[in-house]
Design a protein around this motif. Structure first.
Motif, PDB file in Angstrom:
ATOM      1  N   VAL A 114       0.835  -1.196   0.000  1.00  0.00           N
ATOM      2  CA  VAL A 114       0.000   0.000   0.000  1.00  0.00           C
ATOM      3  C   VAL A 114       0.874   1.252   0.000  1.00  0.00           C
ATOM      4  O   VAL A 114       1.917   1.302   0.654  1.00  0.00           O
ATOM      5  N   ASP A 141      -0.712  -2.327  -4.538  1.00  0.00           N
ATOM      6  CA  ASP A 141      -2.132  -2.665  -4.683  1.00  0.00           C
ATOM      7  C   ASP A 141      -3.047  -1.449  -4.676  1.00  0.00           C
ATOM      8  O   ASP A 141      -4.119  -1.477  -5.282  1.00  0.00           O
ATOM      9  N   MET A 142      -2.670  -0.382  -3.967  1.00  0.00           N
ATOM     10  CA  MET A 142      -3.545   0.793  -3.897  1.00  0.00           C
ATOM     11  C   MET A 142      -2.782   2.007  -3.402  1.00  0.00           C
ATOM     12  O   MET A 142      -1.711   1.885  -2.788  1.00  0.00           O
ATOM     13  N   SER A 152       3.651  -2.596   3.818  1.00  0.00           N
ATOM     14  CA  SER A 152       2.961  -3.863   3.541  1.00  0.00           C
ATOM     15  C   SER A 152       2.110  -4.228   4.741  1.00  0.00           C
ATOM     16  O   SER A 152       2.520  -4.001   5.887  1.00  0.00           O
TER      17      SER A 152
END
Length: 525
Positions: free
Chosen positions: A8, A36-37, A242
């Motif tokens: 992230v 992921d985002m 993470s």
């Protein structure tokens, strides 16, 4: 098989600099692999956003990874957020909404609150109120198995987040930020909490979400404030981490405490909250320490065979051990300075402190030779309790409250130091915070223990320790495992936060001549 961690990115105020933030994200992914985002707190749009935004809104450009943003913090940018409940603003860019919880397919739980705290009611559309915070809390806390959320996103900082922590630089955390956000963070117990708006970077030391010795251990919270994107001071505005969702983690791994963990900065809010006892889950056990069970009735020792002893006979009073050499505090010793003695009881006596921190600084001492409170016989302990009650009544009549501490380290004879502090100078909470803050500066773990628990419940005979007690019965305890500053108790009380007499921290600098001490002392009675 353990769940794979999510990668992230979190960033501070973008303020319309879309090319700058997305260009930076692309560069990071090219070097370190895909994330992921991207989570954006603070002002996503700025006063000059329209030109850059048009390219993303029309689809001419696309955000490199799924991007989740909070709502407006001012009237000027309200128009960028058409739906208060959240919506897709452009491909790969999602407005989360006014308040709520986002749960991805991975199980990651993100709580969010858009806007700034309303200063009046009704507040402007870009603000949140106590009702918003209460409803967000209720949506999560109503679940009986709620343990916390993975991430909390707010634009404002929480008020007082710097209490017990490393310095936030030029930001005064006692004045900056929102009390409602503090309340939200205290209740939701996020593992990560991100905020912005102050145009600076601050990563607070992690703080615990449970009261040691009183509550089952819980995970810690890490608060990170991020600067504005592309700032000229090159302050950090992008944070990579993470995270494995809480729901997929091993409980023992989740509650591991890092070495630099601090007290909860919102402990006042936790105490003011209604006290409701949550049921223990099947894998949780009551908190026990040493050979006493703190969840049993006060003062009842847990028998070694696990059975209650209803027919036990009262113990015969033991004679105190004899000192191995001269003792300055055994009343029968020729070494004791009897001109300082104020009162003599059956088992204890009261004396003025030599080199006292204040003129009415006194000591409660056993007449016989006992090393610590833990070693006292029941009748001596009972008289100590009576002395404490009498001193509380006396000092309260003078507009003061007492602070008592004991250092069972490099000492032979028990000395309970009792120092009065004016009631209008500070509250009991101020005193506790001063002790905890100074302890953390010196890497001393000072833990709060239940008010009605005896020190013998957390310390065994012979164990070095330090403890401080307020006249309310509140106690802080530290088990000494190595070196310990001998003047620690005095240093805290003498500090600018309390009595503001740092020059009196060492008793040797305060000792008066014997004639003057004799005038201050009283005739034994």
């Amino acid at each position: 098989m353990a769940a794979a961690p999510l990668r992230v990115l979190a960033c501070g105020d973008v303020e319309g600099r879309l090319e700058a933030i997305f260009g930076r994200v692309r560069a990071i992914q090219a070097k370190s692999g895909r994330f992921d985002m991207l989570l954006c707190v603070g002002n996503f749009f700025g006063s000059t956003s329209e030109a850059e935004w048009a390219e993303y809104r029309t689809g001419a450009k696309k955000a490199p990874i799924p991007t989740y943003v909070l709502g407006a913090n001012n009237q000027e940018t309200l128009s960028y957020f058409p739906d208060v409940s959240g919506c897709e603003l452009a491909e790969n860019i999602t407005y989360l909404g006014r308040r709520g919880v986002y749960s991805g397919c991975s199980g990651l739980q993100i709580a969010y609150l858009s806007g700034t705290e309303a200063q009046q009611q009704p507040g402007p559309a870009h603000s949140f109120s106590a009702k918003d915070v209460a409803e967000l809390k209720m949506s999560l806390l109503s679940s009986s198995n709620f343990r916390g959320v993975d991430i909390l996103l707010t634009s404002p900082w929480p008020r007082d987040v710097g209490t017990f922590a490393n310095s936030a630089g030029e930001i005064d955390t006692k004045k900056c930020g929102s009390k409602l956000v503090s309340d939200l963070a205290a209740s939701l117990k996020p593992r990560y909490h991100f905020a912005a708006l102050e145009k600076t970077y601050y990563e607070r030391l992690p703080y615990r979400n449970h009261v040691v010795l009183q509550e089952t251990p819980q995970h810690v919270t890490r608060f990170i404030a991020l600067a504005d994107v592309g700032n000229t001071s090159k302050k950090k505005y992008l944070y990579a981490f993470s995270i494995v969702p809480m729901s997929s983690m091993d409980p023992a791994e989740l509650v591991k405490q890092p070495q630099d963990v601090t007290e909860n900065p919102y402990r006042k809010l936790r105490k003011e909250a209604p006290k409701s006892k949550a049921p223990l889950s099947a894998e949780e056990e009551p908190a026990c320490q040493f050979f006493f069970d703190l969840n049993k009735h006060q003062g009842k020792k847990r028998p070694s065979d696990g059975k209650e002893r209803g027919d036990s006979q009262p113990k015969q009073a033991k004679k105190p051990p004899q000192p191995t050499g001269p003792c300055w505090f055994c009343l029968a010793s020729p070494e004791v300075e009897k001109h300082l003695v104020v009162s003599i009881g059956t088992h204890c006596y009261l004396a003025l402190a030599k080199g006292g921190l204040t003129p009415d600084h006194v000591l409660i001492l056993p007449i016989g030779h006992y090393q610590s409170v833990v070693d006292l016989s029941s009748e001596v302990l009972e008289e100590v309790t009576k002395y404490k009650a009498a001193l509380k009544e006396f000092f309260r009549s003078k507009g003061k409250r007492y602070v008592l501490f004991e250092r069972n380290y490099r000492s032979q004879h028990l000395q309970l130091q009792v120092i009065p502090v004016p009631l209008d100078l500070c509250t009991s909470e101020d005193i506790k915070e001063a002790f905890i803050a100074q302890a953390q500066e010196q890497q001393i773990e000072l833990l709060e223990i239940p008010e009605h628990s005896a020190i013998a419940q957390v310390a065994q005979p012979g164990m070095p320790y330090f403890y401080v007690e307020l006249d309310t019965g509140e106690k802080l305890f530290h088990r000494i495992r190595g070196r310990f500053p001998l003047q620690f108790g005095r240093e805290v009380l003498a500090s600018e936060a309390l009595l503001a007499q740092p020059q009196r921290a060492d008793w040797r600098q305060c000792a008066a001549q014997r004639p003057e001490e004799a005038r201050r002392g009283g005739a034994p009675r």
